[in-house]
Motif scaffolding. Sequence first.
Motif, short mmCIF file in Angstrom:
data_model
loop_
_atom_site.label_atom_id
_atom_site.label_comp_id
_atom_site.label_asym_id
_atom_site.label_seq_id
_atom_site.Cartn_x
_atom_site.Cartn_y
_atom_site.Cartn_z
N ASP A 79 -2.39 -3.40 13.34
CA ASP A 79 -2.56 -4.02 12.02
C ASP A 79 -3.19 -5.40 12.22
OD1 ASP A 79 -1.35 -1.78 11.08
OD2 ASP A 79 0.47 -2.76 10.38
N SER A 136 4.68 6.91 2.50
CA SER A 136 5.14 5.66 3.12
C SER A 136 4.65 4.49 2.27
CB SER A 136 4.64 5.54 4.56
OG SER A 136 3.24 5.43 4.56
N HIS A 189 -0.34 1.88 16.76
CA HIS A 189 0.44 2.97 16.17
C HIS A 189 -0.49 3.93 15.44
CE1 HIS A 189 0.32 -0.47 13.41
NE2 HIS A 189 0.27 0.40 12.43
N LEU A 213 -3.26 9.26 10.36
CA LEU A 213 -3.94 7.97 10.42
C LEU A 213 -4.24 7.68 11.89
CD1 LEU A 213 -4.60 5.74 8.33
CD2 LEU A 213 -2.44 4.66 8.92
N TYR A 246 0.38 11.28 2.16
CA TYR A 246 -0.31 12.19 3.08
C TYR A 246 -0.02 13.60 2.58
CZ TYR A 246 -0.11 8.08 6.22
OH TYR A 246 -0.20 6.84 6.78
N VAL A 305 -0.34 7.80 12.75
CA VAL A 305 0.51 8.75 12.03
C VAL A 305 0.01 10.16 12.35
CG1 VAL A 305 1.27 9.59 9.77
CG2 VAL A 305 1.00 7.13 10.17
N TYR A 346 1.09 5.12 0.56
CA TYR A 346 0.32 6.22 1.15
C TYR A 346 0.96 7.55 0.77
CZ TYR A 346 -1.80 2.96 4.50
OH TYR A 346 -2.49 1.95 5.09
N HIS A 368 -4.34 2.42 15.62
CA HIS A 368 -4.88 1.09 15.27
C HIS A 368 -3.78 0.05 15.46
CE1 HIS A 368 -2.67 2.38 11.72
NE2 HIS A 368 -2.51 1.10 11.44
N LEU A 415 5.25 8.77 12.18
CA LEU A 415 4.76 7.50 12.74
C LEU A 415 5.02 7.49 14.25
CD1 LEU A 415 3.69 4.56 12.29
CD2 LEU A 415 6.08 3.89 11.98
N PHE A 421 1.97 -5.75 3.59
CA PHE A 421 1.13 -6.47 4.57
C PHE A 421 0.98 -7.91 4.13
CE2 PHE A 421 0.02 -2.07 4.43
CZ PHE A 421 -0.28 -1.70 5.72
N ARG A 447 4.02 13.58 3.11
CA ARG A 447 4.70 12.37 3.59
C ARG A 447 4.31 11.19 2.72
NH1 ARG A 447 3.48 8.00 7.14
NH2 ARG A 447 5.28 7.42 8.38
N ARG A 500 0.87 -1.17 0.00
CA ARG A 500 0.00 0.00 0.00
C ARG A 500 0.91 1.23 0.00
NH1 ARG A 500 -3.78 -0.80 4.90
NH2 ARG A 500 -4.44 -2.82 4.12
N LEU A 505 7.16 -1.64 6.96
CA LEU A 505 6.86 -0.27 6.59
C LEU A 505 8.13 0.50 6.22
CD1 LEU A 505 4.18 1.49 6.84
CD2 LEU A 505 5.44 2.58 8.68
#
Length: 200
Positions: free
Chosen positions: A69, A137, A125, A64, A50, A127, A48, A67, A84, A141, A135, A46, A76
């Motif tokens: 994972d 990243s 964690h 973010l 931002y 963000v 991202y 949460h 983060l 997963f 940003r 994925r 990551l």
Amino acid sequence: MNRRLLEEYGAHQARLAKSISDAMLQNLKLGEENEGCLSPSTGHLRVYRYPRFFSDNQPKVWGLDAHTDSSLVTILNQDEVGGLQIHSEKDDAWIDAKPIPNTLVVHLGDMMKAISNDKYKSVKHRVRLPRDKERISIGYFVFPGDDYVIQSSNYRPFTYSEFRNQVQQDVKTFGTKTFILGKTKIEMWTLTSSDSQQAE
Ligand SMILES: O=C(O)CCC(=O)C(=O)O
Ligand SMILES: [Fe+2]
């Protein structure tokens, strides 16, 4: 972003995730009984972005929400902007995971927590974007296959697809994932005396 490069990157991440998860499970002598818990076909990247955020009255903005994972392992790659943060349960504090050049961050997910009988934690964690900076990243997963039955001394046997459906339902009902994280639904998944009687 170049698709071929991303595919190549994903293939490296897949190898890395397999080595990490094998080593971690062998470390707990859980390697053999969990052979095959990582399903390479579930692996995905994925990316991202931002975007920059401009606001005079808000110095920081959430990137973010907090949460854990759901994965087995997440790898990551964050850029130099940072943001983060990892939750320390002991101090109930958020700790910056400061970007270190050429360094990847590994998150253990809920599936690793369950398979390891809670010896490994899926750490919360989030963000938090630094002001006025874009940003990027990239997360890799990987999960158990949909039908792989997760055996754990702390939870009744379940498959990842069962877990995923439960999470979707929980998010609708409670606005958050309650399995493993919260108390509300834990009875559904912890071994009950009737489960253990059935298992005998
Ligand atoms: O962008 C990040 O650094 C974190 C992304 C993340 O935590 C996630 O996708 O689960
Ligand atoms: Fe995450």
